[in-house]
Design a protein around this motif. Sequence first.
Motif, PDB file in Angstrom:
ATOM      1  N   MET A 105       1.096  -0.834  -0.132  1.00  0.00           N
ATOM      2  CA  MET A 105      -0.124  -0.133   0.382  1.00  0.00           C
ATOM      3  C   MET A 105       1.064   1.007   0.241  1.00  0.00           C
ATOM      4  O   MET A 105       1.948   0.711   0.709  1.00  0.00           O
ATOM      5  N   GLU A 106       0.031   2.258  -0.559  1.00  0.00           N
ATOM      6  CA  GLU A 106       0.839   3.319  -0.649  1.00  0.00           C
ATOM      7  C   GLU A 106       1.029   4.098   0.644  1.00  0.00           C
ATOM      8  O   GLU A 106      -0.133   4.043   1.260  1.00  0.00           O
ATOM      9  N   LEU A 107       1.330   5.070   0.715  1.00  0.00           N
ATOM     10  CA  LEU A 107       1.607   6.254   1.912  1.00  0.00           C
ATOM     11  C   LEU A 107      -0.560   6.535   2.378  1.00  0.00           C
ATOM     12  O   LEU A 107      -0.594   6.732   3.749  1.00  0.00           O
ATOM     13  N   GLN A 108      -0.864   7.312   1.441  1.00  0.00           N
ATOM     14  CA  GLN A 108      -1.862   7.520   1.211  1.00  0.00           C
ATOM     15  C   GLN A 108      -3.038   6.812   1.771  1.00  0.00           C
ATOM     16  O   GLN A 108      -3.916   7.083   2.071  1.00  0.00           O
ATOM     17  N   SER A 109      -2.609   5.224   0.767  1.00  0.00           N
ATOM     18  CA  SER A 109      -3.832   4.464   1.594  1.00  0.00           C
ATOM     19  C   SER A 109      -3.423   3.872   2.674  1.00  0.00           C
ATOM     20  O   SER A 109      -5.099   4.346   3.451  1.00  0.00           O
ATOM     21  N   GLU A 110      -2.616   3.843   3.391  1.00  0.00           N
ATOM     22  CA  GLU A 110      -2.743   4.007   4.784  1.00  0.00           C
ATOM     23  C   GLU A 110      -3.101   4.567   5.605  1.00  0.00           C
ATOM     24  O   GLU A 110      -3.512   4.354   6.669  1.00  0.00           O
ATOM     25  N   ILE A 111      -2.459   6.185   5.245  1.00  0.00           N
ATOM     26  CA  ILE A 111      -3.348   7.149   6.098  1.00  0.00           C
ATOM     27  C   ILE A 111      -4.920   6.871   6.003  1.00  0.00           C
ATOM     28  O   ILE A 111      -5.507   7.473   7.141  1.00  0.00           O
ATOM     29  N   TYR A 112      -5.411   6.564   4.986  1.00  0.00           N
ATOM     30  CA  TYR A 112      -6.867   7.091   5.034  1.00  0.00           C
ATOM     31  C   TYR A 112      -7.283   5.645   5.645  1.00  0.00           C
ATOM     32  O   TYR A 112      -8.332   5.562   6.610  1.00  0.00           O
ATOM     33  N   HIS A 113      -6.591   4.147   5.923  1.00  0.00           N
ATOM     34  CA  HIS A 113      -7.116   2.709   5.893  1.00  0.00           C
ATOM     35  C   HIS A 113      -7.084   2.974   7.353  1.00  0.00           C
ATOM     36  O   HIS A 113      -8.160   2.438   8.078  1.00  0.00           O
ATOM     37  N   ASN A 114      -5.744   3.236   8.129  1.00  0.00           N
ATOM     38  CA  ASN A 114      -6.093   3.092   9.075  1.00  0.00           C
ATOM     39  C   ASN A 114      -7.129   4.534   9.905  1.00  0.00           C
ATOM     40  O   ASN A 114      -7.425   4.305  11.218  1.00  0.00           O
ATOM     41  N   ARG A 115      -6.921   5.774   9.045  1.00  0.00           N
ATOM     42  CA  ARG A 115      -7.793   6.171  10.211  1.00  0.00           C
ATOM     43  C   ARG A 115      -9.587   5.785   9.763  1.00  0.00           C
ATOM     44  O   ARG A 115     -10.405   5.907  11.207  1.00  0.00           O
ATOM     45  N   ARG A 116     -10.160   5.075   8.486  1.00  0.00           N
ATOM     46  CA  ARG A 116     -11.275   5.043   8.322  1.00  0.00           C
ATOM     47  C   ARG A 116     -11.325   3.690   9.809  1.00  0.00           C
ATOM     48  O   ARG A 116     -12.132   3.009  10.417  1.00  0.00           O
ATOM     49  N   GLU A 117     -10.265   2.848  10.170  1.00  0.00           N
ATOM     50  CA  GLU A 117     -10.276   1.417  10.975  1.00  0.00           C
ATOM     51  C   GLU A 117     -10.730   2.172  12.836  1.00  0.00           C
ATOM     52  O   GLU A 117     -11.222   1.632  13.356  1.00  0.00           O
ATOM     53  N   MET A 118      -9.586   3.260  12.875  1.00  0.00           N
ATOM     54  CA  MET A 118     -10.122   4.098  13.740  1.00  0.00           C
ATOM     55  C   MET A 118     -11.522   5.324  13.517  1.00  0.00           C
ATOM     56  O   MET A 118     -11.905   5.556  15.261  1.00  0.00           O
ATOM     57  N   LYS A 119     -11.933   5.046  12.834  1.00  0.00           N
ATOM     58  CA  LYS A 119     -13.844   5.533  12.685  1.00  0.00           C
ATOM     59  C   LYS A 119     -13.007   6.877  13.290  1.00  0.00           C
ATOM     60  O   LYS A 119     -14.361   7.873  13.742  1.00  0.00           O
ATOM     61  N   LEU A 120     -12.320   7.612  12.537  1.00  0.00           N
ATOM     62  CA  LEU A 120     -12.550   9.026  12.502  1.00  0.00           C
ATOM     63  C   LEU A 120     -12.047   9.900  11.464  1.00  0.00           C
ATOM     64  O   LEU A 120     -12.103   9.475  10.054  1.00  0.00           O
ATOM     65  N   SER A 121     -12.816  11.190  11.638  1.00  0.00           N
ATOM     66  CA  SER A 121     -12.765  11.974  10.085  1.00  0.00           C
ATOM     67  C   SER A 121     -11.789  12.520   9.346  1.00  0.00           C
ATOM     68  O   SER A 121     -10.775  12.616  10.852  1.00  0.00           O
ATOM     69  N   GLN A 132      -5.522  16.354   1.780  1.00  0.00           N
ATOM     70  CA  GLN A 132      -4.722  16.460   0.447  1.00  0.00           C
ATOM     71  C   GLN A 132      -3.505  14.844   0.606  1.00  0.00           C
ATOM     72  O   GLN A 132      -2.765  14.586  -0.401  1.00  0.00           O
ATOM     73  N   TRP A 133      -3.259  14.531   2.006  1.00  0.00           N
ATOM     74  CA  TRP A 133      -2.500  13.520   2.003  1.00  0.00           C
ATOM     75  C   TRP A 133      -2.691  12.140   1.731  1.00  0.00           C
ATOM     76  O   TRP A 133      -1.826  11.849   0.565  1.00  0.00           O
ATOM     77  N   GLU A 134      -4.292  12.222   1.734  1.00  0.00           N
ATOM     78  CA  GLU A 134      -4.760  10.635   1.329  1.00  0.00           C
ATOM     79  C   GLU A 134      -5.148  11.346  -0.412  1.00  0.00           C
ATOM     80  O   GLU A 134      -5.131   9.868  -0.988  1.00  0.00           O
ATOM     81  N   GLN A 135      -5.333  11.604  -0.627  1.00  0.00           N
ATOM     82  CA  GLN A 135      -5.181  12.054  -2.355  1.00  0.00           C
ATOM     83  C   GLN A 135      -3.857  11.796  -2.875  1.00  0.00           C
ATOM     84  O   GLN A 135      -3.767  11.562  -3.729  1.00  0.00           O
ATOM     85  N   GLY A 136      -2.806  12.448  -2.237  1.00  0.00           N
ATOM     86  CA  GLY A 136      -1.682  11.867  -2.627  1.00  0.00           C
ATOM     87  C   GLY A 136      -1.100  13.659  -3.300  1.00  0.00           C
ATOM     88  O   GLY A 136       0.297  13.665  -3.832  1.00  0.00           O
ATOM     89  N   GLU A 137      -1.820  14.497  -3.137  1.00  0.00           N
ATOM     90  CA  GLU A 137      -1.757  15.513  -3.299  1.00  0.00           C
ATOM     91  C   GLU A 137      -0.339  16.680  -2.744  1.00  0.00           C
ATOM     92  O   GLU A 137       0.449  17.214  -3.759  1.00  0.00           O
ATOM     93  N   LYS A 138      -0.100  15.855  -1.224  1.00  0.00           N
ATOM     94  CA  LYS A 138       0.721  16.468  -0.588  1.00  0.00           C
ATOM     95  C   LYS A 138       1.703  15.509   0.434  1.00  0.00           C
ATOM     96  O   LYS A 138       0.720  14.426   0.100  1.00  0.00           O
ATOM     97  N   TYR A 139       2.050  15.808   0.919  1.00  0.00           N
ATOM     98  CA  TYR A 139       3.193  14.374   1.800  1.00  0.00           C
ATOM     99  C   TYR A 139       2.731  15.359   3.172  1.00  0.00           C
ATOM    100  O   TYR A 139       3.509  16.487   3.650  1.00  0.00           O
ATOM    101  N   PRO A 140       3.233  14.170   4.163  1.00  0.00           N
ATOM    102  CA  PRO A 140       2.966  14.872   5.445  1.00  0.00           C
ATOM    103  C   PRO A 140       4.399  15.242   5.769  1.00  0.00           C
ATOM    104  O   PRO A 140       5.814  14.856   5.168  1.00  0.00           O
ATOM    105  N   THR A 141       4.737  15.887   6.625  1.00  0.00           N
ATOM    106  CA  THR A 141       6.220  16.439   6.719  1.00  0.00           C
ATOM    107  C   THR A 141       6.170  14.970   7.795  1.00  0.00           C
ATOM    108  O   THR A 141       6.370  13.744   8.921  1.00  0.00           O
TER     109      THR A 141
END
Length: 107
Positions: free
Chosen positions: A1-17, A34-43
């Motif tokens: 999985m790519e970073l944006q997918s990991e962020i999305y997957h883990n956020r959804r798993e924790m039931k966070l908006s 933007q992180w989840e769309q892959g437009e920007k990357y987190p610091t």
Amino acid sequence: MELQSEIYHNRREMKLSQADLGERLGVSETIVNQWEQGEKYPTVENLIDLSNVFEISLDQLIRGTEQTMYKVYTTPHHLNGWDFLARYWWLIFAVGGFLFWILSRFS
């Protein structure tokens, strides 16, 4: 999985908006989107905070669960008779010597 997918997957798993996650990290909902769309990357600081919020390692967050660099195999390796003898041949001498000692002592 790519970073944006990991962020999305883990956020959804924790039931966070996205807003909830952004609030925990001190960033806006737009940044999380933007992180989840892959437009920007987190610091680096945000990556550390993300791994703490999701309670996963940085390696798992960045590489994903399917792309780990090293795999630990926990399945036991069963030895056949020849492999056992090749690995533990010295036991034959130890057990044989002990048996010889016992038999000579009590004979």
